[in-house]
Design a protein around this motif. Sequence first.
Motif, PDB file in Angstrom:
ATOM      1  N   LEU A 229      95.597  83.207 -33.106  1.00 16.60           N
ATOM      2  CA  LEU A 229      95.503  84.657 -33.197  1.00 16.60           C
ATOM      3  C   LEU A 229      94.435  85.195 -32.244  1.00 16.60           C
ATOM      4  CD1 LEU A 229      96.517  87.183 -34.610  1.00 16.60           C
ATOM      5  CD2 LEU A 229      94.746  86.817 -36.320  1.00 16.60           C
ATOM      6  N   VAL A 230      93.285  84.568 -32.207  1.00 16.44           N
ATOM      7  CA  VAL A 230      92.211  84.983 -31.307  1.00 16.44           C
ATOM      8  C   VAL A 230      92.667  84.807 -29.859  1.00 16.44           C
ATOM      9  CG1 VAL A 230      89.876  84.392 -30.517  1.00 16.44           C
ATOM     10  CG2 VAL A 230      90.360  84.537 -32.947  1.00 16.44           C
ATOM     11  N   LEU A 231      93.327  83.683 -29.597  1.00 15.31           N
ATOM     12  CA  LEU A 231      93.823  83.419 -28.255  1.00 15.31           C
ATOM     13  C   LEU A 231      94.870  84.464 -27.841  1.00 15.31           C
ATOM     14  CD1 LEU A 231      93.137  81.348 -26.152  1.00 15.31           C
ATOM     15  CD2 LEU A 231      94.991  79.950 -27.008  1.00 15.31           C
ATOM     16  N   LEU A 232      95.733  84.857 -28.750  1.00 14.78           N
ATOM     17  CA  LEU A 232      96.753  85.866 -28.481  1.00 14.78           C
ATOM     18  C   LEU A 232      96.099  87.227 -28.206  1.00 14.78           C
ATOM     19  CD1 LEU A 232      99.740  86.563 -28.324  1.00 14.78           C
ATOM     20  CD2 LEU A 232      99.652  87.029 -30.774  1.00 14.78           C
ATOM     21  N   ILE A 233      95.078  87.566 -28.966  1.00 16.56           N
ATOM     22  CA  ILE A 233      94.358  88.840 -28.764  1.00 16.56           C
ATOM     23  C   ILE A 233      93.654  88.835 -27.404  1.00 16.56           C
ATOM     24  CG2 ILE A 233      92.430  90.234 -29.601  1.00 16.56           C
ATOM     25  CD1 ILE A 233      93.280  89.460 -32.435  1.00 16.56           C
ATOM     26  N   VAL A 234      93.025  87.719 -27.048  1.00 16.32           N
ATOM     27  CA  VAL A 234      92.337  87.618 -25.760  1.00 16.32           C
ATOM     28  C   VAL A 234      93.348  87.765 -24.623  1.00 16.32           C
ATOM     29  CG1 VAL A 234      91.070  86.043 -24.237  1.00 16.32           C
ATOM     30  CG2 VAL A 234      90.377  86.297 -26.605  1.00 16.32           C
ATOM     31  N   ILE A 235      94.506  87.116 -24.775  1.00 12.83           N
ATOM     32  CA  ILE A 235      95.543  87.211 -23.737  1.00 12.83           C
ATOM     33  C   ILE A 235      96.042  88.645 -23.635  1.00 12.83           C
ATOM     34  CG2 ILE A 235      97.880  86.496 -23.131  1.00 12.83           C
ATOM     35  CD1 ILE A 235      97.201  83.741 -24.239  1.00 12.83           C
ATOM     36  N   LEU A 236      96.273  89.315 -24.744  1.00 15.58           N
ATOM     37  CA  LEU A 236      96.715  90.711 -24.725  1.00 15.58           C
ATOM     38  C   LEU A 236      95.655  91.620 -24.092  1.00 15.58           C
ATOM     39  CD1 LEU A 236      98.499  91.070 -28.186  1.00 15.58           C
ATOM     40  CD2 LEU A 236      99.547  91.046 -25.917  1.00 15.58           C
ATOM     41  N   LEU A 237      94.408  91.365 -24.423  1.00 19.59           N
ATOM     42  CA  LEU A 237      93.323  92.157 -23.813  1.00 19.59           C
ATOM     43  C   LEU A 237      93.261  91.928 -22.303  1.00 19.59           C
ATOM     44  CD1 LEU A 237      90.431  91.849 -26.431  1.00 19.59           C
ATOM     45  CD2 LEU A 237      91.702  93.900 -25.807  1.00 19.59           C
ATOM     46  N   LEU A 238      93.417  90.688 -21.903  1.00 24.45           N
ATOM     47  CA  LEU A 238      93.406  90.390 -20.464  1.00 24.45           C
ATOM     48  C   LEU A 238      94.593  91.049 -19.762  1.00 24.45           C
ATOM     49  CD1 LEU A 238      92.286  86.648 -20.351  1.00 24.45           C
ATOM     50  CD2 LEU A 238      91.035  88.640 -19.543  1.00 24.45           C
ATOM     51  N   CYS A 239      95.759  91.018 -20.412  1.00 16.27           N
ATOM     52  CA  CYS A 239      96.929  91.675 -19.808  1.00 16.27           C
ATOM     53  C   CYS A 239      96.707  93.182 -19.703  1.00 16.27           C
ATOM     54  CB  CYS A 239      98.180  91.377 -20.652  1.00 16.27           C
ATOM     55  SG  CYS A 239      98.770  89.696 -20.462  1.00 16.27           S
ATOM     56  N   GLY A 240      96.153  93.775 -20.743  1.00 16.69           N
ATOM     57  CA  GLY A 240      95.867  95.216 -20.733  1.00 16.69           C
ATOM     58  C   GLY A 240      94.851  95.569 -19.660  1.00 16.69           C
ATOM     59  N   ALA A 241      93.798  94.776 -19.553  1.00 16.20           N
ATOM     60  CA  ALA A 241      92.762  95.034 -18.543  1.00 16.20           C
ATOM     61  C   ALA A 241      93.343  94.875 -17.141  1.00 16.20           C
ATOM     62  CB  ALA A 241      91.576  94.098 -18.752  1.00 16.20           C
ATOM     63  N   THR A 242      94.164  93.848 -16.974  1.00 19.22           N
ATOM     64  CA  THR A 242      94.797  93.618 -15.667  1.00 19.22           C
ATOM     65  C   THR A 242      95.685  94.797 -15.297  1.00 19.22           C
ATOM     66  OG1 THR A 242      94.762  91.226 -16.040  1.00 19.22           O
ATOM     67  CG2 THR A 242      96.240  92.045 -14.338  1.00 19.22           C
ATOM     68  N   ALA A 243      96.488  95.269 -16.244  1.00 19.69           N
ATOM     69  CA  ALA A 243      97.367  96.416 -15.979  1.00 19.69           C
ATOM     70  C   ALA A 243      96.540  97.659 -15.656  1.00 19.69           C
ATOM     71  CB  ALA A 243      98.280  96.656 -17.185  1.00 19.69           C
ATOM     72  N   TYR A 244      95.466  97.898 -16.405  1.00 14.13           N
ATOM     73  CA  TYR A 244      94.610  99.060 -16.166  1.00 14.13           C
ATOM     74  C   TYR A 244      94.013  99.008 -14.760  1.00 14.13           C
ATOM     75  CZ  TYR A 244      90.602 102.162 -16.410  1.00 14.13           C
ATOM     76  OH  TYR A 244      89.676 103.142 -16.131  1.00 14.13           O
ATOM     77  N   PHE A 245      93.427  97.875 -14.401  1.00 12.65           N
ATOM     78  CA  PHE A 245      92.784  97.769 -13.086  1.00 12.65           C
ATOM     79  C   PHE A 245      93.815  97.768 -11.958  1.00 12.65           C
ATOM     80  CE2 PHE A 245      89.170  96.081 -15.622  1.00 12.65           C
ATOM     81  CZ  PHE A 245      88.278  97.079 -15.281  1.00 12.65           C
TER      82      PHE A 245
END
Length: 150
Positions: free
Chosen positions: A6-22
Amino acid sequence: MSRLELVLLIVILLLCGATAYFYDQSGDETRRADRAESGLKLANDTISDMQTRQRDVAALDAKYTGELVDAKATIDGLQRDVADGRKRLQLNATCSTKNNTTGAASVDDAASPRLTDAAQRDYFTLRERISTITSQLTGLQAYVREQCLK
């Protein structure tokens, strides 16, 4: 699902969101830089065109100012020559008699035809003004042809 997953999935989602934002931010910055570059190119092209036109107008001005100066020098020289007697103005005139007798006048009695001093000055003034306006008009016509109709 375990806690680690679950933590790994949240980190991956956060990284995907940050990547999309930047990624979106970098796209916006790229578009803004492209617009600025396009505006700069347009400004440089406009400046180059204005400089070319200024040089062309300066050349036209120099040409017709020179012609005007030459015409004035020619008229002044002619006026000096007439005043000094080296040249004469030729005109259609009638001669008056030297004496105002009522008898029959002969050619021997006639005074030489001549303009009055005022008429002679007026002649040269008019000639100078004609050459001035002709030069100015020719210069303006060239300006319109070479600058305005481009």
